[in-house]
Write a protein that holds these residues in place. Sequence first.
Motif, PDB file in Angstrom:
ATOM      1  N   GLY A  77      96.504  46.957  65.783  1.00 49.88           N
ATOM      2  CA  GLY A  77      96.347  47.391  64.386  1.00 49.88           C
ATOM      3  C   GLY A  77      94.975  47.032  63.858  1.00 49.88           C
ATOM      4  N   ASN A  78      94.521  45.829  64.191  1.00 48.82           N
ATOM      5  CA  ASN A  78      93.192  45.371  63.771  1.00 48.82           C
ATOM      6  C   ASN A  78      92.118  46.305  64.325  1.00 48.82           C
ATOM      7  OD1 ASN A  78      91.200  43.834  62.707  1.00 48.82           O
ATOM      8  ND2 ASN A  78      91.340  42.177  64.181  1.00 48.82           N
ATOM      9  N   THR A  79      92.278  46.687  65.592  1.00 49.97           N
ATOM     10  CA  THR A  79      91.316  47.617  66.213  1.00 49.97           C
ATOM     11  C   THR A  79      91.337  48.949  65.480  1.00 49.97           C
ATOM     12  OG1 THR A  79      91.616  46.530  68.351  1.00 49.97           O
ATOM     13  CG2 THR A  79      90.690  48.760  68.371  1.00 49.97           C
ATOM     14  N   ASN A  80      92.551  49.396  65.126  1.00 54.96           N
ATOM     15  CA  ASN A  80      92.654  50.665  64.389  1.00 54.96           C
ATOM     16  C   ASN A  80      91.924  50.584  63.050  1.00 54.96           C
ATOM     17  OD1 ASN A  80      94.143  51.842  66.405  1.00 54.96           O
ATOM     18  ND2 ASN A  80      96.123  51.422  65.465  1.00 54.96           N
ATOM     19  N   TYR A  81      92.104  49.461  62.334  1.00 52.36           N
ATOM     20  CA  TYR A  81      91.413  49.315  61.055  1.00 52.36           C
ATOM     21  C   TYR A  81      89.905  49.280  61.258  1.00 52.36           C
ATOM     22  CZ  TYR A  81      95.847  48.349  58.725  1.00 52.36           C
ATOM     23  OH  TYR A  81      97.104  48.438  58.209  1.00 52.36           O
ATOM     24  N   ARG A  82      89.470  48.579  62.292  1.00 51.19           N
ATOM     25  CA  ARG A  82      88.024  48.538  62.571  1.00 51.19           C
ATOM     26  C   ARG A  82      87.492  49.933  62.892  1.00 51.19           C
ATOM     27  NH1 ARG A  82      85.998  43.161  63.670  1.00 51.19           N
ATOM     28  NH2 ARG A  82      87.724  41.699  63.768  1.00 51.19           N
ATOM     29  N   GLN A  83      88.275  50.684  63.667  1.00 47.92           N
ATOM     30  CA  GLN A  83      87.866  52.056  63.985  1.00 47.92           C
ATOM     31  C   GLN A  83      87.835  52.910  62.723  1.00 47.92           C
ATOM     32  OE1 GLN A  83      90.693  53.193  66.975  1.00 47.92           O
ATOM     33  NE2 GLN A  83      89.525  52.293  68.660  1.00 47.92           N
ATOM     34  N   GLU A  84      88.824  52.719  61.860  1.00 50.96           N
ATOM     35  CA  GLU A  84      88.859  53.484  60.603  1.00 50.96           C
ATOM     36  C   GLU A  84      87.646  53.140  59.736  1.00 50.96           C
ATOM     37  OE1 GLU A  84      91.966  54.339  56.918  1.00 50.96           O
ATOM     38  OE2 GLU A  84      92.669  53.275  58.679  1.00 50.96           O
ATOM     39  N   ILE A  85      87.314  51.846  59.674  1.00 52.42           N
ATOM     40  CA  ILE A  85      86.127  51.428  58.916  1.00 52.42           C
ATOM     41  C   ILE A  85      84.876  52.031  59.548  1.00 52.42           C
ATOM     42  CG2 ILE A  85      84.657  49.434  58.397  1.00 52.42           C
ATOM     43  CD1 ILE A  85      87.243  47.841  57.924  1.00 52.42           C
ATOM     44  N   SER A  86      84.793  51.996  60.877  1.00 47.65           N
ATOM     45  CA  SER A  86      83.632  52.569  61.569  1.00 47.65           C
ATOM     46  C   SER A  86      83.538  54.071  61.315  1.00 47.65           C
ATOM     47  CB  SER A  86      83.732  52.314  63.073  1.00 47.65           C
ATOM     48  OG  SER A  86      83.616  50.945  63.347  1.00 47.65           O
ATOM     49  N   SER A  87      84.696  54.738  61.275  1.00 47.82           N
ATOM     50  CA  SER A  87      84.667  56.182  61.035  1.00 47.82           C
ATOM     51  C   SER A  87      84.255  56.499  59.602  1.00 47.82           C
ATOM     52  CB  SER A  87      86.033  56.801  61.341  1.00 47.82           C
ATOM     53  OG  SER A  87      86.978  56.433  60.363  1.00 47.82           O
ATOM     54  N   LEU A  88      84.498  55.552  58.671  1.00 50.68           N
ATOM     55  CA  LEU A  88      84.102  55.788  57.278  1.00 50.68           C
ATOM     56  C   LEU A  88      82.630  55.470  57.031  1.00 50.68           C
ATOM     57  CD1 LEU A  88      87.172  54.482  55.285  1.00 50.68           C
ATOM     58  CD2 LEU A  88      86.414  56.831  55.512  1.00 50.68           C
ATOM     59  N   LYS A  89      82.011  54.696  57.939  1.00 51.05           N
ATOM     60  CA  LYS A  89      80.609  54.334  57.738  1.00 51.05           C
ATOM     61  C   LYS A  89      79.691  55.554  57.650  1.00 51.05           C
ATOM     62  CE  LYS A  89      80.621  49.588  59.228  1.00 51.05           C
ATOM     63  NZ  LYS A  89      80.184  48.599  60.186  1.00 51.05           N
ATOM     64  N   PRO A  90      79.847  56.596  58.513  1.00 55.70           N
ATOM     65  CA  PRO A  90      78.987  57.787  58.347  1.00 55.70           C
ATOM     66  C   PRO A  90      79.180  58.443  56.986  1.00 55.70           C
ATOM     67  CG  PRO A  90      80.050  57.819  60.511  1.00 55.70           C
ATOM     68  CD  PRO A  90      80.662  56.684  59.735  1.00 55.70           C
ATOM     69  N   GLN A  91      80.437  58.442  56.498  1.00 58.58           N
ATOM     70  CA  GLN A  91      80.677  59.023  55.174  1.00 58.58           C
ATOM     71  C   GLN A  91      79.975  58.206  54.102  1.00 58.58           C
ATOM     72  OE1 GLN A  91      84.867  59.462  54.415  1.00 58.58           O
ATOM     73  NE2 GLN A  91      85.250  60.566  56.314  1.00 58.58           N
ATOM     74  N   LEU A  92      80.023  56.881  54.254  1.00 55.38           N
ATOM     75  CA  LEU A  92      79.333  56.007  53.307  1.00 55.38           C
ATOM     76  C   LEU A  92      77.831  56.254  53.368  1.00 55.38           C
ATOM     77  CD1 LEU A  92      79.246  53.705  51.273  1.00 55.38           C
ATOM     78  CD2 LEU A  92      79.228  52.100  53.187  1.00 55.38           C
ATOM     79  N   GLU A  93      77.297  56.339  54.593  1.00 62.06           N
ATOM     80  CA  GLU A  93      75.858  56.588  54.738  1.00 62.06           C
ATOM     81  C   GLU A  93      75.491  57.937  54.135  1.00 62.06           C
ATOM     82  OE1 GLU A  93      75.296  56.175  58.935  1.00 62.06           O
ATOM     83  OE2 GLU A  93      75.407  53.974  58.858  1.00 62.06           O
ATOM     84  N   PHE A  94      76.357  58.958  54.368  1.00 64.41           N
ATOM     85  CA  PHE A  94      76.092  60.275  53.791  1.00 64.41           C
ATOM     86  C   PHE A  94      76.138  60.198  52.271  1.00 64.41           C
ATOM     87  CE2 PHE A  94      77.746  64.267  52.046  1.00 64.41           C
ATOM     88  CZ  PHE A  94      76.713  65.110  52.421  1.00 64.41           C
TER      89      PHE A  94
END
Length: 160
Positions: free
Chosen positions: A19-36
């Motif tokens: 679950g922790n890995t999933n949350y980290r992946q979700e956060i990582s996937s949101l980083k491009p959106q944040l950068e955009f």
Amino acid sequence: SDVYKRQEYTKEIKELKAGNTNYRQEISSLKPQLEFAEMKSTRLESELKIASDNLSATIKAKNTADELNYQLRMQLAKIKAQAITKDEAIASQRLEIVEYKAKLHEYEREILLHKNKVKAVEKQTDLTTATLSDKIKVLEDRLKSEMGTKESLICLLYTS
């Protein structure tokens, strides 16, 4: 019994890690959106600056026009005083008033357009920033909660 508990704890820890890995992946996937969004925010701030500069230029132009209008009125007053007939002076004044009203209306319209552009850019920037901040806060809270649960299970595993 201890072996069974240990197996259960180990299983729970693995699930929490997944679950922790999933949350980290979700956060990582949101980083491009944040950068955009940050890039878009920077672009919107730039557009806001341009709109603000345009508004300032428009206000300065209006002030210059007001000063020129004042000077023209003074000169026109002198010329009108020298006019041969009252009819010529009255006709000239009416024409001047119509021209000044048209210019004033044009300046007021430009100022309103610039104000609306500035408001739209400010609103878009606020909405983008608030949405991303809310998403990141939720994910950070989830991650902190999961990390606390994981640490509690590890402590139980070592103490038993």
